[in-house]
Design a protein around this motif. Structure first.
Motif, PDB file in Angstrom:
ATOM      1  N   PHE A  91     -13.791  -5.016  -4.156  1.00 33.75           N
ATOM      2  CA  PHE A  91     -13.768  -3.616  -4.003  1.00 33.75           C
ATOM      3  C   PHE A  91     -14.862  -2.609  -4.047  1.00 33.75           C
ATOM      4  O   PHE A  91     -16.009  -2.999  -4.365  1.00 33.75           O
ATOM      5  CB  PHE A  91     -12.925  -3.339  -5.470  1.00 33.75           C
ATOM      6  N   GLN A 127      -6.982   3.221  -4.439  1.00 33.99           N
ATOM      7  CA  GLN A 127      -6.320   2.527  -5.103  1.00 33.99           C
ATOM      8  C   GLN A 127      -5.403   3.406  -6.185  1.00 33.99           C
ATOM      9  O   GLN A 127      -4.381   3.607  -6.393  1.00 33.99           O
ATOM     10  CB  GLN A 127      -6.593   1.238  -5.503  1.00 33.99           C
ATOM     11  N   ALA A 135      -7.271  -0.992 -12.580  1.00 37.52           N
ATOM     12  CA  ALA A 135      -8.224  -0.477 -11.337  1.00 37.52           C
ATOM     13  C   ALA A 135      -9.239   0.484 -12.186  1.00 37.52           C
ATOM     14  O   ALA A 135     -10.370   0.505 -11.636  1.00 37.52           O
ATOM     15  CB  ALA A 135      -7.356   0.111 -10.456  1.00 37.52           C
ATOM     16  N   LYS A 179      -3.233   6.133  -4.991  1.00 38.95           N
ATOM     17  CA  LYS A 179      -2.141   5.643  -4.530  1.00 38.95           C
ATOM     18  C   LYS A 179      -1.003   5.149  -5.684  1.00 38.95           C
ATOM     19  O   LYS A 179       0.178   5.545  -5.778  1.00 38.95           O
ATOM     20  CB  LYS A 179      -2.452   4.300  -3.614  1.00 38.95           C
ATOM     21  N   ARG A 238     -12.723   2.180  -2.235  1.00 40.18           N
ATOM     22  CA  ARG A 238     -11.325   1.528  -2.233  1.00 40.18           C
ATOM     23  C   ARG A 238     -10.556   1.715  -3.613  1.00 40.18           C
ATOM     24  O   ARG A 238      -9.464   1.876  -3.820  1.00 40.18           O
ATOM     25  CB  ARG A 238     -11.419   0.023  -2.018  1.00 40.18           C
TER      26      ARG A 238
END
Ligand code: SF4
Length: 538
Positions: free
Chosen positions: A161, A169, A225, A172, A165
């Motif tokens: 990652f 993520q 994340a 999203k 990114r």
């Protein structure tokens, strides 16, 4: 159908299908005997080898000798068998390996642990073989070529990652969570409108619970994340790799892989790898001096000529090379030449006159140094050379030289610019040399990647990967030396190396002397071995 008579094998019930002695399994000219002798000649304890941890597989049993496991690995890597499970199988059914290991059958865990735990010893063994090749006069030691090549790590691209990114993520996941929340609210509103007696019985009445679980799952993903992003920012790294912590996304020529950049320095005499390193940066900039210096130390050269492609061009690296007696040939990158493409004069249209300490512009006017030194973004100290405003004002070339609002031209000169000028001058007549560079340095990568098929590492983390690379490089050099000399000459050259005084007695490590002595004495006759070379050699 005509009645053919075919050759038939021996009966499996025959008592003596195989020779009675294990030593008869391989001929006296079988190259596997070279591996046996080479490993037996090494002082493994001094190189740092230790027996592999066997875990619980053979509790209470004495450990395997590192020499046996090193022989197994050398045989395996030379013959394209790398995985510990395949090596375990081959040790049971391959007659050459049965001979080499005297019918020892280590388990795959022992085999795998040996490679993991002895990474630094494997590097030392690789270095020792370079010294041996130098003693055999197979290393020219005057010209080397440097290059890097990407190898896949034991990690997927998806497991690595970047900040961008991770942020994408998270964004999203936020969108998805929001969409589910809305759906949950709509569901609740629809439920509230229904008559009380119908609530919970209508189709989809249980969906609220499903959506709630989905939202919880997404929230958990989001917090993971977010934690990864915090970890990445805290570490100061640009990438976070979850499977192999040291593998990175490497990109070159629009192609990307998850893995490592293997740097090699190859001697031009017989294309032997004399120095190498594994890094995880896509760029080769910053590797020139370290690699050339490692090669210079390995071959013990006073002066070394190092050839590299333009990816290695770096003023600071070129300067460091000069300081260490390394004559580097690195092409000057073309760059994008934005100014020249617009029809304007670029930096190279201004020529430096060392005697006058001034640049000459295309109109022949001098640009002289102005007071003060300037430190640029990369830390280089530069001197500014400026044209005279009065002359520029009336110059016929002004429109091709100056920007709309500029009144004079400034050229920056690095305080060690003469280093770059010498490199440019060397490159003027170096076309043939640079063609040779490709031929020299592509040979090992071509052999290792295309012929042996080693495009990826089986282990994870810098140390273990460096250990595995050392095995690959050692097997390449080992096979190459046998291929170049043939076993007979190989033995003769070792005999000569031992009978004549070493070229640099103080510099040659005692380890190699000891290894050479034992290596030679381990053969009853120099002609006992075959003239064949190993099968995977180039
Ligand atoms: S504008 Fe000035 S620096 Fe440029 S070519 Fe003319 S005289 Fe030389």
């Amino acid at each position: 159908m005509t009645n053919h008579i075919f050759k038939t094998g021996e009966s499996r019930d025959q008592v003596s299908l195989l020779p009675a002695r294990i030593d008869d399994y391989v001929g006296s000219d079988n190259p596997v005997r070279a591996i046996e002798s080479f490993v037996c000649a090494l002082d493994l304890a001094r190189l740092g080898f230790r027996h592999a941890d066997r875990g619980a597989e053979e509790a209470g049993q004495p450990p395997y000798d590192p020499a046996d496991l090193l022989k197994l690995y050398l045989y395996g890597y030379i013959n394209q068998v790398r995985s510990s499970r395949r090596l375990e199988r081959e040790a049971c059914r391959n007659l050459e390996l049965i001979w080499l290991l005297k019918n020892l059958r280590p388990g795959y865990r022992t085999i795998a642990n040996f490679r993991k735990e002895n990474w630094s010893a494997l590097k030392a063994a690789n270095r020792s073989f370079v010294l041996l090749a130098r003693e055999l006069e197979l290393v020219g030691g005057s010209t080397v070529a440097i290059d890097g090549s990407f190898f896949h790590g034991d990690a997927s691209k998806a497991s690595i990652f970047t900040r961008k990114r991770l942020k994408e993520q998270i964004a999203k996941l936020d969108q998805d969570i929001e969409a589910y929340r809305k759906s949950l609210e709509d569901n609740d509103a629809a439920e509230a409108k229904r008559p009380r007696k119908n609530r919970g019985n209508a189709t989809g009445g249980g969906r609220g619970g499903d959506i709630g679980a989905k939202v919880a799952e997404l929230m958990a993903k989001r917090s993971r994340a977010q934690a990864d992003l915090a970890r990445l920012e805290e570490s100061g790294e640009t990438q976070l790799s979850k499977t192999d912590p040291d593998a990175r996304l490497l990109v070159k020529s629009n192609q990307g892989i998850a893995g490592y950049n293997v740097q090699t320095v190859v001697d031009d005499k017989h294309k032997l790898i004399v120095a190498s390193e594994v890094v995880n940066d896509s760029s080769d900039v910053g590797q020139l001096h370290a690699m050339a210096k490692a090669a210079k130390d390995a071959v013990e050269a006073e002066v070394l000529q190092a050839l590299a492609d333009e990816g290695y061009y770096s003023s600071l690296e070129l300067k460091a090379c000069e300081d260490d007696g390394i004559i580097a040939y690195v092409p000057v990158p073309e760059g994008n030449r934005v100014v020249e493409k617009r029809g304007r004069f670029g930096r190279r249209d201004f020529n430096y006159d060392a005697r006058a300490d001034a640049y000459r512009c295309p109109a022949g006017e001098p640009l002289r140094p102005i007071n003060g030194r300037w430190q640029n973004a990369s830390g280089r100290i530069e001197i500014r050379y400026a044209s005279r405003k009065a002359i520029c004002q009336t110059c016929r070339l002004r429109s091709r030289c100056l920007g709309e609002n500029a009144s004079q031209r400034i050229v920056y000169r690095w305080e060690h610019e003469d280093v770059l000028e010498r490199d440019r001058a060397r490159m003027q007549g170096a076309d043939e040399l640079m063609r040779r560079r490709s031929a020299i340095v592509e040979h090992p990568f071509g052999t290792i990647k295309c012929r042996a098929g080693y495009r990826h590492f089986l282990v994870r983390g810098f140390n273990k990967v460096r250990g595995e690379w050392s095995l690959m490089a050692l097997c390449y050099n080992f096979s190459r030396v046998l291929n170049i000399l043939g076993l007979k000459r190989f033995m003769e050259r070792i005999a000569n190396a031992l009978s004549s005084p070493p070229r640099a007695p103080t510099a040659l490590p005692r380890l190699v002397h000891a290894a050479l002595s034992r290596f030679w004495s381990s053969f009853p006759s120099p002609f006992a071995l075959c003239r064949h070379t190993l099968s995977c050699t180039s």
